[in-house]
Design an enzyme around this catalytic site. Structure first.
Site: not given
Ligand code: FPP
Length: 239
Positions: A12, A29, A123
Site C-alpha cells: 500500500d 505504481h 521461494l
Molecule cells: C497500492 O498503492 C498499490 C496498488 C493497489 C497497485 C498495484 C501494485 C503494484 C503496481 C505493485 C506491483 C506488484 C507486483 C506484484 C508486480 P495505492 O495505490 O493503494 O496507494 P495509496 O493508498 O497511496 O493511494
C-alpha cells in the site's frame, strides 16, 4: 531468530508516495513494481519460503480507468518478465484471484508462467490479482456445491481442511506474518480465512520505500512475539 515460513504483504501507499514527490500516482505504481524483485530476494535470503503479494483487489476496478490500465500493464509486463526471474532465482510463481476477468492473453501468460516455474523449489511467490477473500470463498463454495451435487463430495466429508483445498491458495501453508505498508491498519478483504492465526505487522513506510531493512524489522518484530494459538506453549505446560 524465528523466521516466518510464509509472509503475506498488502502493498500500500504507491499513490501517496508519488504524490509526496510531486509525481503522478502511476509513477508510484511503476516504482512499486520495481521493488518486488528486491524484496523477493531479501525474503529468500532471510529464510522465508512463501511470499504472497496483494497486487490488485476486486475493489481496485473502481479506480479511474487510466490508473486501472496502467496497473494492469505493469502487472502484465512484470509477469512476462518473471519467466526469466523465476528461472534465475529458482522461484515458483502462482497467481490467485478470479482470473477469468483478465484479458485472455494475460491469462495465457499467467498459465505458462505457473507451469514453467512449477518445479522450482526456491521461494514460492504468489501474486493476488482481481482477488477478494469473500469472492474466493464464494467461488470455493460454488465448486464444493457442484461436487456435492455430482456425487463427488459427501457433505460429511466437508471440514476445514477440505474447505481450504477449494480455495485459490490450496497447497500453500497459511501465512505466519501479515505485513501492511503505509499506515492503514485493516485487512481489506485479503486472505481472511488464511490469516486466522497470523501475526500482523503495520508500518508507516510506503511500499516503494519498503526494502530489505524494513523487511528485517518486520521479521524481528515477529520473532520477538509469543505465539500461543489459544493453547499453552510447551514450556508452560510443565510449570
Ligand atoms: C497500492 O498503492 C498499490 C496498488 C493497489 C497497485 C498495484 C501494485 C503494484 C503496481 C505493485 C506491483 C506488484 C507486483 C506484484 C508486480 P495505492 O495505490 O493503494 O496507494 P495509496 O493508498 O497511496 O493511494
Amino acid at each position: 531468530m524465528n523466521i516466518p515460513n510464509h509472509v503475506a504483504i498488502i502493498l500500500d501507499g504507491n499513490g501517496r508516495w508519488a504524490k509526496s514527490k510531486g509525481m503522478p500516482r502511476n509513477y508510484g505504481h511503476t516504482m512499486g513494481a520495481k521493488n518486488v524483485e528486491g524484496v523477493c530476494r531479501a525474503a529468500y535470503d532471510l529464510g522465508i519460503r512463501y511470499l504472497t503479494f496483494y497486487a490488485f483487489s476486486t475493489e481496485n476496478w473502481n479506480r479511474p480507468r487510466a490508473e486501472v490500465e496502467a496497473i494492469m500493464n505493469l502487472l502484465e509486463s512484470y509477469l512476462k518478465n518473471c519467466q526469466k526471474i523465476a528461472k534465475k532465482n529458482n522461484m515458483r510463481v502462482r497467481v490467485i484471484g478470479d482470473l477469468s476477468h483478465l484479458d485472455s492473453k494475460f491469462q495465457e501468460n499467467i498459465k505458462a508462467l505457473e507451469e514453467s516455474s512449477a518445479a522450482y523449489d526456491g521461494l514460492c511467490l504468489t501474486i493476488a490479482i482481481n482477488y477478494g477473500s469473500r469472492d474466493e470463498m464464494v467461488r470455493a463454495m460454488k465448486k464444493m456445491t457442484k461436487d456435492c451435487m455430482a456425487g463427488e463430495l459427501g457433505v460429511e466429508e466437508i471440514n476445514e481442511e477440505k474447505f481450504a483445498s477449494y480455495l485459490d491458495t490450496a497447497g500453500i501453508p497459511d501465512p505466519d506474518l501479515l505485513i501492511r505498508t503505509s499506515g492503514e491498519q485493516r485487512l481489506s478483504n485479503y486472505l481472511l480465512w488464511q490469516l486466522a492465526y497470523s501475526e500482523f505487522y503495520f508500518t508507516d513506510t510506503p511500499w516503494p520505500d519498503f526494502h530489505e531493512e524494513e523487511l528485517k524489522k518486520a521479521v524481528e518484530a515477529y520473532s520477538a512475539r509469543d505465539r500461543r494459538y489459544g493453547g499453552l506453549k510447551e514450556e508452560e505446560i510443565h510449570v
